[in-house]
Design an enzyme around this catalytic site. Structure first.
Site, PDB file in Angstrom:
ATOM      1  N   PRO A 131      11.177 -15.278  -5.266  1.00  0.00           N
ATOM      2  CG  PRO A 131      12.904 -13.843  -4.719  1.00  0.00           C
ATOM      3  CD  PRO A 131      11.696 -13.955  -5.590  1.00  0.00           C
ATOM      4  CD  GLU A 132       8.539 -21.019  -2.281  1.00  0.00           C
ATOM      5  OE1 GLU A 132       7.969 -21.287  -1.213  1.00  0.00           O
ATOM      6  OE2 GLU A 132       8.460 -21.759  -3.280  1.00  0.00           O
ATOM      7  CE  LYS A 165       5.944 -15.875  -1.988  1.00  0.00           C
ATOM      8  NZ  LYS A 165       5.411 -16.393  -3.261  1.00  0.00           N
ATOM      9  NE  ARG A 204      -1.090  -5.444   0.388  1.00  0.00           N
ATOM     10  CZ  ARG A 204      -0.414  -4.306   0.325  1.00  0.00           C
ATOM     11  NH1 ARG A 204      -0.894  -3.234   0.934  1.00  0.00           N
ATOM     12  NH2 ARG A 204       0.731  -4.227  -0.331  1.00  0.00           N
ATOM     13  NE  ARG A 262       2.361 -20.052  -9.167  1.00  0.00           N
ATOM     14  CZ  ARG A 262       2.595 -19.600  -7.918  1.00  0.00           C
ATOM     15  NH1 ARG A 262       1.737 -18.756  -7.354  1.00  0.00           N
ATOM     16  NH2 ARG A 262       3.681 -19.968  -7.280  1.00  0.00           N
TER      17      ARG A 262
END
Length: 286
Positions: free
Chosen positions: A2-3, A52, A139, A276
């Site tokens: 999921p974005e 996320k 982070r 990707r």
């Protein structure tokens, strides 16, 4: 995976379900049994999304951190929960008797008989201390959906890097919440090639790209899907057939290799970057 908009929608949904309520927690699967025991009987104060990552903030400085990864899913409903099926990592329930915050109960299903929430298959489901929550935020790059986001922090990283822009935007330590759909589509809309070295991106182009990400992701939160095509290029305006894809939404290049660009008619290309898939128009992003 999921974005970021999906995680922000989940955070809002979970606040509607449980904020201000004392929850009962269990781990039918058993892998989160100790954490569930600590959460049981505790009031959920608030929820938030950062990129996320989903955070439930409970009383006594307990924070539940969930990262869905590729396979994680939530399910919820009113009333008594169904018998657990499959690998339910975490189950939250409430009888609906707690004090609700901000009148949110009216947004739920018409039931005062309680509600439940199940989590299956996450990459992370853990309890964090306040210092660990701070380290998680530190982070991550700025999240375009958060009011506290500082796009200048992301640009500092981008402007110094020879790494392709697409890879930088997919790096959650640079920008949090952006996945392949938002990145490929925002780059198309900006007319920028995905392999452009980050250090070649000007401040003005970054400002426009960031603003577009904010707009696209905000719309996705509102409607529950990713739509990136401008009005002039929609099927209603051009007479083309609507997109048919399990991801839904109208897009320019994502998962459209070999098909004509909605703007110039050139064939959409596909390539691979760091494992990707990338999608772009060689003319509009040349």
């Amino acid at each position: 995976m999921p974005e970021g908009h999906s995680i922000h929608r989940l955070a809002a949904r979970h606040a509607e379900l449980f904020a201000g309520e004392k929850v009962q927690a269990a781990s039918p699967q058993g892998r989160f049994a100790e954490g569930a025991a600590l959460l049981s009987g505790t009031v959920l104060d608030d929820t938030e999304a950062y990129g996320k990552h989903l955070l439930h903030h409970y009383a006594h400085e307990l924070t539940l951190h969930v990262h869905l990864g590729l396979y994680g899913k939530f399910a919820d409903g009113p009333g008594d929960p169904p018998p657990p099926v499959g690998q339910v990592r975490l189950r939250l329930t409430s009888d609906g008797s707690g004090s609700r915050r901000g009148g949110r109960r009216a947004e739920l299903e018409p039931s005062d008989d309680g509600r439940w929430l199940d989590l299956r298959g996450p990459t992370a489901c853990e309890l964090l201390t306040p210092p660990e929550v701070a380290a998680l935020r530190a982070r991550l790059g700025p999240d375009p959906l958060r009011a506290d986001a500082d796009p200048a922090r992301a640009y500092t990283r981008i402007s110094r890097s020879p790494t392709p822009l697409a890879a930088l935007l997919l790096d959650q330590s640079v920008v949090a919440g952006t996945g392949l759909i938002f990145v490929t589509e925002a780059l198309f809309r900006a007319g920028l090639p995905p392999l452009l070295p980050g250090r070649e991106l000007t401040p003005a182009l970054w400002g426009a790209l960031w603003a577009d990400l904010v707009g696209l992701m905000t719309l996705a939160v509102e409607v529950g899907r990713i739509d990136t095509v401008r009005d002039a290029h929609l099927p209603e305006a051009t007479g083309r057939a609507p997109r048919v894809d399990r991801h839904g939404g109208e897009v320019y290049v994502y998962r459209r290799p070999g098909q004509p660009c909605h703007v110039c008619g050139a064939e959409v290309r596909r390539g691979v970057l760091a494992g990707r898939n990338l999608y772009w128009c060689p003319t509009c992003q040349g």
